[in-house]
Motif scaffolding. Sequence first.
Motif, short mmCIF file in Angstrom:
data_model
loop_
_atom_site.label_atom_id
_atom_site.label_comp_id
_atom_site.label_asym_id
_atom_site.label_seq_id
_atom_site.Cartn_x
_atom_site.Cartn_y
_atom_site.Cartn_z
N VAL A 140 -8.05 -8.48 41.09
CA VAL A 140 -8.37 -9.18 39.78
C VAL A 140 -8.70 -10.64 40.10
O VAL A 140 -7.86 -11.28 40.87
CB VAL A 140 -7.37 -9.33 38.59
CG1 VAL A 140 -8.03 -10.14 37.28
CG2 VAL A 140 -7.15 -7.90 38.26
N THR A 141 -9.95 -11.35 39.94
CA THR A 141 -10.35 -12.54 40.14
C THR A 141 -10.25 -13.36 38.76
O THR A 141 -10.65 -12.88 37.79
CB THR A 141 -11.67 -12.84 40.64
OG1 THR A 141 -11.79 -12.09 41.89
CG2 THR A 141 -12.04 -14.45 40.85
N VAL A 142 -9.35 -14.32 38.86
CA VAL A 142 -9.11 -15.13 37.57
C VAL A 142 -9.68 -16.56 37.68
O VAL A 142 -9.47 -17.34 38.70
CB VAL A 142 -7.59 -15.05 37.39
CG1 VAL A 142 -7.33 -16.01 36.02
CG2 VAL A 142 -7.06 -13.77 37.10
N LEU A 143 -10.56 -16.98 36.59
CA LEU A 143 -10.73 -18.18 36.42
C LEU A 143 -9.99 -18.81 35.11
O LEU A 143 -10.27 -18.15 34.12
CB LEU A 143 -12.33 -18.51 36.35
CG LEU A 143 -13.28 -17.60 37.32
CD1 LEU A 143 -14.61 -18.00 37.01
CD2 LEU A 143 -12.83 -18.38 38.69
N ARG A 144 -9.58 -19.86 35.47
CA ARG A 144 -8.80 -20.55 34.06
C ARG A 144 -9.69 -21.76 33.79
O ARG A 144 -9.70 -22.72 34.56
CB ARG A 144 -7.31 -20.89 34.62
CG ARG A 144 -6.31 -19.38 34.88
CD ARG A 144 -4.89 -19.91 35.49
NE ARG A 144 -4.19 -19.11 35.57
CZ ARG A 144 -3.02 -19.02 36.18
NH1 ARG A 144 -2.34 -20.28 36.65
NH2 ARG A 144 -2.10 -18.00 36.34
N ALA A 145 -9.74 -21.80 32.41
CA ALA A 145 -10.55 -22.95 31.87
C ALA A 145 -9.88 -23.56 30.86
O ALA A 145 -9.22 -22.79 30.11
CB ALA A 145 -11.97 -22.74 31.75
N GLY A 146 -10.18 -24.73 30.55
CA GLY A 146 -9.82 -25.38 29.26
C GLY A 146 -10.73 -25.37 28.06
O GLY A 146 -11.36 -24.08 27.82
N ILE A 147 -11.15 -26.53 27.72
CA ILE A 147 -12.06 -26.43 26.68
C ILE A 147 -13.55 -26.10 27.41
O ILE A 147 -14.11 -26.87 28.30
CB ILE A 147 -12.32 -28.08 25.97
CG1 ILE A 147 -10.92 -28.31 25.26
CG2 ILE A 147 -13.41 -28.14 25.01
CD1 ILE A 147 -10.73 -27.43 24.23
N VAL A 148 -14.00 -25.23 26.75
CA VAL A 148 -15.43 -24.92 27.16
C VAL A 148 -16.46 -25.47 26.32
O VAL A 148 -16.75 -24.96 25.03
CB VAL A 148 -15.67 -23.15 27.27
CG1 VAL A 148 -17.23 -23.04 28.06
CG2 VAL A 148 -14.79 -22.72 28.42
N VAL A 149 -17.38 -26.16 26.63
CA VAL A 149 -18.26 -27.03 25.94
C VAL A 149 -19.94 -26.17 25.77
O VAL A 149 -20.40 -25.95 26.83
CB VAL A 149 -18.68 -28.44 26.30
CG1 VAL A 149 -19.60 -29.05 25.43
CG2 VAL A 149 -17.25 -28.95 26.63
N GLY A 150 -20.06 -25.67 24.55
CA GLY A 150 -21.47 -24.95 24.28
C GLY A 150 -21.27 -24.49 23.18
O GLY A 150 -20.13 -24.21 22.44
N SER A 151 -22.52 -24.29 22.40
CA SER A 151 -22.88 -24.04 21.20
C SER A 151 -22.34 -22.59 20.92
O SER A 151 -22.55 -21.71 21.69
CB SER A 151 -24.42 -24.04 20.94
OG SER A 151 -24.51 -23.67 19.71
N GLY A 152 -21.34 -22.47 19.88
CA GLY A 152 -20.74 -21.24 19.56
C GLY A 152 -19.16 -21.19 20.03
O GLY A 152 -18.69 -20.14 19.54
N GLY A 153 -18.89 -21.94 20.97
CA GLY A 153 -17.63 -21.72 21.45
C GLY A 153 -16.50 -22.34 20.35
O GLY A 153 -16.98 -23.48 19.67
N ILE A 154 -15.56 -21.82 20.12
CA ILE A 154 -14.53 -22.12 19.16
C ILE A 154 -14.10 -23.37 19.29
O ILE A 154 -14.24 -24.19 18.60
CB ILE A 154 -13.33 -21.05 18.82
CG1 ILE A 154 -13.88 -19.58 18.57
CG2 ILE A 154 -12.52 -21.63 17.93
CD1 ILE A 154 -12.57 -18.72 18.37
N SER A 155 -13.69 -23.65 20.62
CA SER A 155 -13.05 -25.15 20.76
C SER A 155 -13.98 -26.21 20.67
O SER A 155 -13.82 -27.30 20.05
CB SER A 155 -12.41 -25.12 22.03
OG SER A 155 -11.25 -24.23 22.17
N TRP A 156 -15.38 -25.88 20.98
CA TRP A 156 -16.57 -26.87 20.80
C TRP A 156 -16.80 -27.07 19.25
O TRP A 156 -16.97 -28.14 19.00
CB TRP A 156 -17.70 -26.64 21.73
CG TRP A 156 -18.81 -27.23 21.31
CD1 TRP A 156 -20.05 -26.76 20.80
CD2 TRP A 156 -19.10 -28.55 21.41
NE1 TRP A 156 -20.96 -27.71 20.54
CE2 TRP A 156 -20.49 -28.69 20.85
CE3 TRP A 156 -18.23 -29.79 21.81
CZ2 TRP A 156 -20.93 -30.16 20.76
CZ3 TRP A 156 -18.86 -30.95 22.10
CH2 TRP A 156 -20.26 -31.20 21.37
N GLU A 157 -16.95 -25.70 18.65
CA GLU A 157 -17.49 -25.83 17.40
C GLU A 157 -16.32 -26.68 16.41
O GLU A 157 -16.73 -27.45 15.64
CB GLU A 157 -17.49 -24.62 16.87
CG GLU A 157 -18.87 -23.83 17.24
CD GLU A 157 -19.82 -24.64 16.73
OE1 GLU A 157 -20.01 -25.04 15.71
OE2 GLU A 157 -20.83 -24.81 17.79
#
Length: 302
Positions: A140-157
């Motif tokens: 398994v390759t894991v990428l850990r991210a925080g706030i993802v900025v983009g239209s439709g993303g819950i945190s960004w919205e």
Amino acid sequence: MAAEKPSVLVAGASGFVGRRLTAALVEAGHPVRAMTRRPERYEGPGEPVRGDVLDPSSLATALEGCTAAYYLVHSLDSPDFERMDADAATAFGEAAGDAGLEQIVYLGGLGRDRDFEHLSAHLRSRREVEGLLGAGGVPVTVLRAGIVVGSGGISWEITRQLVQHLPAMVTPRWVNTRTQPIAVDDVVRYLVGVLGNADALGEVFEVGGPEVLRYADMLKRVARIEGRPLPIVPVPLLSPSLSSRWLALVTDVDSEAGRNLVESMSTEVVVEDDSIRRVVPFDPMGYDDAVRAALAEHRSPR
């Protein structure tokens, strides 16, 4: 003649990140199977295939013939999301092993491992999923991210709608928490870059943009880009429960998902290990550029 690129399954292909990832993989020449519960309704790139992580019997057919899979599934909008996500990840990992996959790529959440006991239920669940996906022995390759900025993303919205709907903000303490936002297009670039990459197999990477910001700073910078004044008045006693109700009043984000995310916002999520930059080398875009791209897409959806 160049060798044909391996077939890839994307679980969560119709989601915020998934629909962008499937397009990027197709553009890169990969045969892509877009897993969805209702393939007859799927209109994105790739070949739609029926599959449901909560229905283990559906996974063998979905994974058949694939070399790798992306797992972009979560159940934040359910009050029982921890159990559901654990069961789903276990079933998917075992099915991937049975299908002979060579790699699973998972997008998880930032947060220090040494602070595991203090992480929110949402972030603890993301950590648990990382381990459960390996149930079938597939790296398994894991990428850990925080706030993802983009239209439709819950945190960004949440961020966008708070700025656009309110003349001023009465805010809880979590607006002073530090995070490291990243543009969704850069997340997709990292996701594509680790596919089939020997240096990424079985590894955990942290991904983020070039700036560490407080949530309050993020809100103010979005307001500045939008040309809106946004006075912020902190209220230390505003609890996560009250915060989620407040969000439900001023945004259209699902209340259950919003509550689960708010509980995570008191946790600092900052990149401490940037080794991903050596495995997939490029310069992520800055926060303001990511915001402008997200706002432009919101006005003119893809």
